[in-house]
Each structure stands twice: as C-alpha cells, then as structure tokens.
Write a protein that holds these residues in place. Structure first.
Motif, PDB file in Angstrom:
ATOM      1  N   ASP A  94       0.810  -1.213   0.046  1.00 47.51           N
ATOM      2  CA  ASP A  94      -0.085   0.036   0.011  1.00 47.51           C
ATOM      3  C   ASP A  94       0.819   1.387   0.005  1.00 47.51           C
ATOM      4  O   ASP A  94       0.549   2.083  -0.944  1.00 47.51           O
ATOM      5  CB  ASP A  94      -0.873   0.154   1.141  1.00 47.51           C
ATOM      6  N   ASN A  95       1.988   1.142   0.871  1.00 45.95           N
ATOM      7  CA  ASN A  95       2.695   2.448   1.019  1.00 45.95           C
ATOM      8  C   ASN A  95       3.606   2.839  -0.304  1.00 45.95           C
ATOM      9  O   ASN A  95       3.559   3.939  -0.791  1.00 45.95           O
ATOM     10  CB  ASN A  95       3.971   2.178   1.898  1.00 45.95           C
ATOM     11  N   LEU A  96       4.114   1.626  -0.970  1.00 50.22           N
ATOM     12  CA  LEU A  96       4.768   1.781  -2.430  1.00 50.22           C
ATOM     13  C   LEU A  96       3.838   2.297  -3.520  1.00 50.22           C
ATOM     14  O   LEU A  96       4.126   2.879  -4.230  1.00 50.22           O
ATOM     15  CB  LEU A  96       5.546   0.743  -2.674  1.00 50.22           C
ATOM     16  N   ARG A  97       2.857   1.742  -3.437  1.00 60.39           N
ATOM     17  CA  ARG A  97       1.780   2.073  -4.436  1.00 60.39           C
ATOM     18  C   ARG A  97       1.367   3.374  -4.230  1.00 60.39           C
ATOM     19  O   ARG A  97       1.335   4.288  -5.484  1.00 60.39           O
ATOM     20  CB  ARG A  97       0.654   1.089  -4.338  1.00 60.39           C
ATOM     21  N   THR A  98       1.225   3.833  -3.102  1.00 62.62           N
ATOM     22  CA  THR A  98       0.786   5.359  -2.976  1.00 62.62           C
ATOM     23  C   THR A  98       1.784   6.243  -3.060  1.00 62.62           C
ATOM     24  O   THR A  98       1.666   7.312  -4.000  1.00 62.62           O
ATOM     25  CB  THR A  98       0.233   5.349  -1.384  1.00 62.62           C
ATOM     26  N   TYR A  99       3.033   5.826  -2.958  1.00 64.79           N
ATOM     27  CA  TYR A  99       4.371   6.634  -3.253  1.00 64.79           C
ATOM     28  C   TYR A  99       4.420   6.914  -4.558  1.00 64.79           C
ATOM     29  O   TYR A  99       4.509   7.994  -5.326  1.00 64.79           O
ATOM     30  CB  TYR A  99       5.267   6.093  -2.462  1.00 64.79           C
ATOM     31  N   LEU A 100       4.540   5.812  -5.457  1.00 65.00           N
ATOM     32  CA  LEU A 100       4.106   5.991  -7.063  1.00 65.00           C
ATOM     33  C   LEU A 100       3.178   6.533  -7.605  1.00 65.00           C
ATOM     34  O   LEU A 100       3.275   7.401  -8.387  1.00 65.00           O
ATOM     35  CB  LEU A 100       4.283   4.498  -7.479  1.00 65.00           C
ATOM     36  N   ILE A 101       1.976   6.475  -7.249  1.00 65.58           N
ATOM     37  CA  ILE A 101       0.847   7.218  -7.669  1.00 65.58           C
ATOM     38  C   ILE A 101       0.982   8.726  -7.178  1.00 65.58           C
ATOM     39  O   ILE A 101       0.748   9.703  -8.149  1.00 65.58           O
ATOM     40  CB  ILE A 101      -0.330   6.730  -7.231  1.00 65.58           C
ATOM     41  N   ALA A 102       1.627   9.057  -6.077  1.00 68.08           N
ATOM     42  CA  ALA A 102       1.744  10.325  -5.690  1.00 68.08           C
ATOM     43  C   ALA A 102       2.758  11.038  -6.528  1.00 68.08           C
ATOM     44  O   ALA A 102       2.875  12.192  -6.198  1.00 68.08           O
ATOM     45  CB  ALA A 102       2.022  10.278  -4.016  1.00 68.08           C
ATOM     46  N   GLY A 103       3.674  10.490  -7.232  1.00 66.62           N
ATOM     47  CA  GLY A 103       4.613  11.156  -7.953  1.00 66.62           C
ATOM     48  C   GLY A 103       6.103  10.719  -7.781  1.00 66.62           C
ATOM     49  O   GLY A 103       6.959  11.152  -8.525  1.00 66.62           O
ATOM     50  N   GLY A 104       6.379   9.592  -6.996  1.00 69.33           N
ATOM     51  CA  GLY A 104       7.552   9.052  -6.752  1.00 69.33           C
ATOM     52  C   GLY A 104       8.025   8.232  -8.073  1.00 69.33           C
ATOM     53  O   GLY A 104       7.154   7.886  -8.580  1.00 69.33           O
ATOM     54  N   PHE A 105       9.084   7.862  -7.952  1.00 69.56           N
ATOM     55  CA  PHE A 105       9.802   7.159  -9.148  1.00 69.56           C
ATOM     56  C   PHE A 105      10.659   6.137  -8.494  1.00 69.56           C
ATOM     57  O   PHE A 105      11.382   6.170  -7.653  1.00 69.56           O
ATOM     58  CB  PHE A 105      10.781   8.033 -10.076  1.00 69.56           C
ATOM     59  N   LEU A 106      10.578   4.781  -9.131  1.00 72.25           N
ATOM     60  CA  LEU A 106      11.322   3.691  -8.644  1.00 72.25           C
ATOM     61  C   LEU A 106      12.227   3.098  -9.686  1.00 72.25           C
ATOM     62  O   LEU A 106      11.433   2.748 -10.934  1.00 72.25           O
ATOM     63  CB  LEU A 106      10.351   2.642  -8.313  1.00 72.25           C
ATOM     64  N   HIS A 107      13.210   2.894  -9.486  1.00 70.07           N
ATOM     65  CA  HIS A 107      14.145   2.287 -10.463  1.00 70.07           C
ATOM     66  C   HIS A 107      14.683   0.805 -10.082  1.00 70.07           C
ATOM     67  O   HIS A 107      15.175   0.514  -8.840  1.00 70.07           O
ATOM     68  CB  HIS A 107      15.593   2.859 -10.574  1.00 70.07           C
ATOM     69  N   ILE A 108      14.483  -0.368 -10.712  1.00 71.96           N
ATOM     70  CA  ILE A 108      14.745  -1.462 -10.296  1.00 71.96           C
ATOM     71  C   ILE A 108      15.863  -1.839 -11.225  1.00 71.96           C
ATOM     72  O   ILE A 108      15.843  -1.782 -12.448  1.00 71.96           O
ATOM     73  CB  ILE A 108      13.739  -2.497 -10.331  1.00 71.96           C
ATOM     74  N   SER A 109      16.846  -2.490 -10.622  1.00 71.12           N
ATOM     75  CA  SER A 109      17.960  -3.081 -11.204  1.00 71.12           C
ATOM     76  C   SER A 109      18.158  -4.490 -10.834  1.00 71.12           C
ATOM     77  O   SER A 109      18.672  -4.804  -9.949  1.00 71.12           O
ATOM     78  CB  SER A 109      19.283  -2.302 -11.105  1.00 71.12           C
ATOM     79  N   ASP A 110      17.927  -5.683 -11.948  1.00 70.10           N
ATOM     80  CA  ASP A 110      17.832  -6.908 -11.566  1.00 70.10           C
ATOM     81  C   ASP A 110      19.477  -7.160 -11.680  1.00 70.10           C
ATOM     82  O   ASP A 110      20.355  -7.060 -12.648  1.00 70.10           O
ATOM     83  CB  ASP A 110      17.390  -7.420 -12.686  1.00 70.10           C
ATOM     84  N   ASN A 111      20.003  -7.585 -10.510  1.00 71.87           N
ATOM     85  CA  ASN A 111      21.304  -8.087 -10.227  1.00 71.87           C
ATOM     86  C   ASN A 111      21.576  -9.566 -10.716  1.00 71.87           C
ATOM     87  O   ASN A 111      22.534 -10.174 -10.024  1.00 71.87           O
ATOM     88  CB  ASN A 111      21.754  -7.965  -9.044  1.00 71.87           C
ATOM     89  N   TYR A 112      20.637  -9.830 -11.337  1.00 73.67           N
ATOM     90  CA  TYR A 112      20.700 -11.625 -11.682  1.00 73.67           C
ATOM     91  C   TYR A 112      20.056 -12.173 -10.776  1.00 73.67           C
ATOM     92  O   TYR A 112      20.790 -12.668  -9.691  1.00 73.67           O
ATOM     93  CB  TYR A 112      22.055 -12.006 -12.307  1.00 73.67           C
TER      94      TYR A 112
END
Length: 231
Positions: A94-112
């Motif tokens: 819930d917190n991360l969804r709210t953060y992203l909808i509110a304008g935050g940005f997530l970068h995911i880097s797959d380290n394999y």
C-alpha cells in the motif's frame, strides 16, 4: 497524495536537513532473503557522476529506506536491486503504491536472479498493469546521453540482450526496470567487477539519464500544478 509527496520533498529539500542539496535519493530495504544491500558503492558513484556531468545537485549520501516507512515520501527517486527473493507485506504494498501514484519514481536493477520475484511483488502493487518494453525512442534513453539501441550490456549472464521495461500509470512512467543489463554493477568502484572503463562510463551515463528523466518530470508536474492552481 501528489500534493503530499511534493510538500514532503519540498520540506526535506529546503530545511537544514539537506541543504545545500536539492535532492536526496534512497535505496530500498526489503524482506524475503534477497540482498537489497548489494552494490554498496553504486549509488555513491552514480550521484557523483550525475552531479558532475549533468549538473544535478543530489546529496552525495543516499539513505537506506524501509518500503513501509512514511519516510519513503521524502525521496523523489528510490532504487531497488538484488539477486534473490523479495517479499512485500500488505502495508508495504500500500505504501509503495501510494508513493508511486503520488509522483515518486522507482528504479529496479536486476542483479541477476531478481526477476521472477520482483515481477510477482510489483503485480501486488499494480494488478491492473504489466511491465512493457520501452521503445528506444523513449526520452529516458535520450536525456544528455543518447542510447539509440537502448540499455547498454554491462555483464553477460544468459547471452540475452538488455531490456528496459517500464510500468506506466495513467500515461506516466512510474518505474523503470533494467533487465539482463546489470546497470548497477557498472556503477560500482572499478576494482569490484573489473569492468572496462567504457562499460562503466556507459552504465553511469544511462544512470544519469534515469535521474535526469525523474527530476525533469517531477519539476514539470510541480510547475504544471502551480499554473493550474493560479487559474
């Protein structure tokens, strides 16, 4: 909620907690057994490179942030990496969804090894959305540095090409996921992975593009919001 995120970022940026820096970025901590702490020198080097090469004003010290914490909203950009499992509880979802909808940005880097686990958890956040491969014409590949063929290939694992995926919510890119690329490895100190200087430079340039894209879009939303409020 977007107003809340903007206010929190503004308060954090213009109080004594962060001066004289405009932004501070975060590294996400998560449960499940995966090594969220891998690549310990990566963000430090990326910040230094970006401040020097594209004129950002990011605090050189990044923070480790719990996904379920209200402090998440202090950061316009957060980074997530690792090799293994990740599990989000409902409060974190819930917190991360709210953060992203509110304008935050997530970068995911797959380290394999992260891919099957992160896809499942992201689906908890946005069951209505799927990752989509971003075209090479996408602005994230064309900030100060042009990547006409998409993500650079930093490390070989399965002999597959690098792919940049995006999560798009109501027309806005809220998450960028580099897969089969090892972008974060390329940000590490040179002696750690012994990557060539060319590979490290490409990785840092692409990382700087991601930060630039994040901050430019954040500023555009802020200015647009101010203009609408005047009308």
């Amino acid at each position: 909620m977007r107003i809340l995120l903007y206010l929190l970022i503004s308060i954090y940026s213009f109080t004594g907690l962060s001066q004289p820096y405009t932004y501070k970025i975060g590294l996400l901590k998560y449960n499940g057994g995966g090594d969220w702490y891998s690549n310990p020198t990566a963000l430090t080097n990326l910040i230094e490179f970006s401040n020097k090469e594209i004129g950002t004003n990011i605090n050189p010290e990044y923070d480790q942030v719990e996904i379920g914490s209200y402090l998440l909203f202090n950061y316009p950009f957060v980074h997530l990496t690792g090799h293994g499992n990740i599990i989000l509880n409902q409060q974190e979802v819930d917190n991360l969804r709210t953060y992203l909808i509110a304008g935050g940005f997530l970068h995911i880097s797959d380290n394999y090894g992260l891919d099957p686990f992160i896809r499942k958890e992201i689906k908890k956040l946005f069951p209505e959305l799927d990752f989509v491969e971003l075209p090479y014409s996408h602005p994230i590949y064309h900030q100060k540095f042009d990547f006409n063929n998409g993500l650079p290939k930093i490390h070989q694992h399965d002999e597959k090409p690098s792919v940049g995926y995006g999560l798009i919510y109501k027309g806005r890119l809220i998450c960028f996921y580099d897969f089969e690329c090892d972008l974060g490895d390329g940000w590490e100190d040179a002696e750690i992975h012994r990557d060539s200087e060319e590979s490290r430079t490409k990785a840092l340039q692409m990382g700087a593009n991601i930060l630039s894209y994040t901050f430019i879009r954040s500023e555009e939303r802020r200015v647009g919001k101010e203009c609408r409020s005047r009308w």
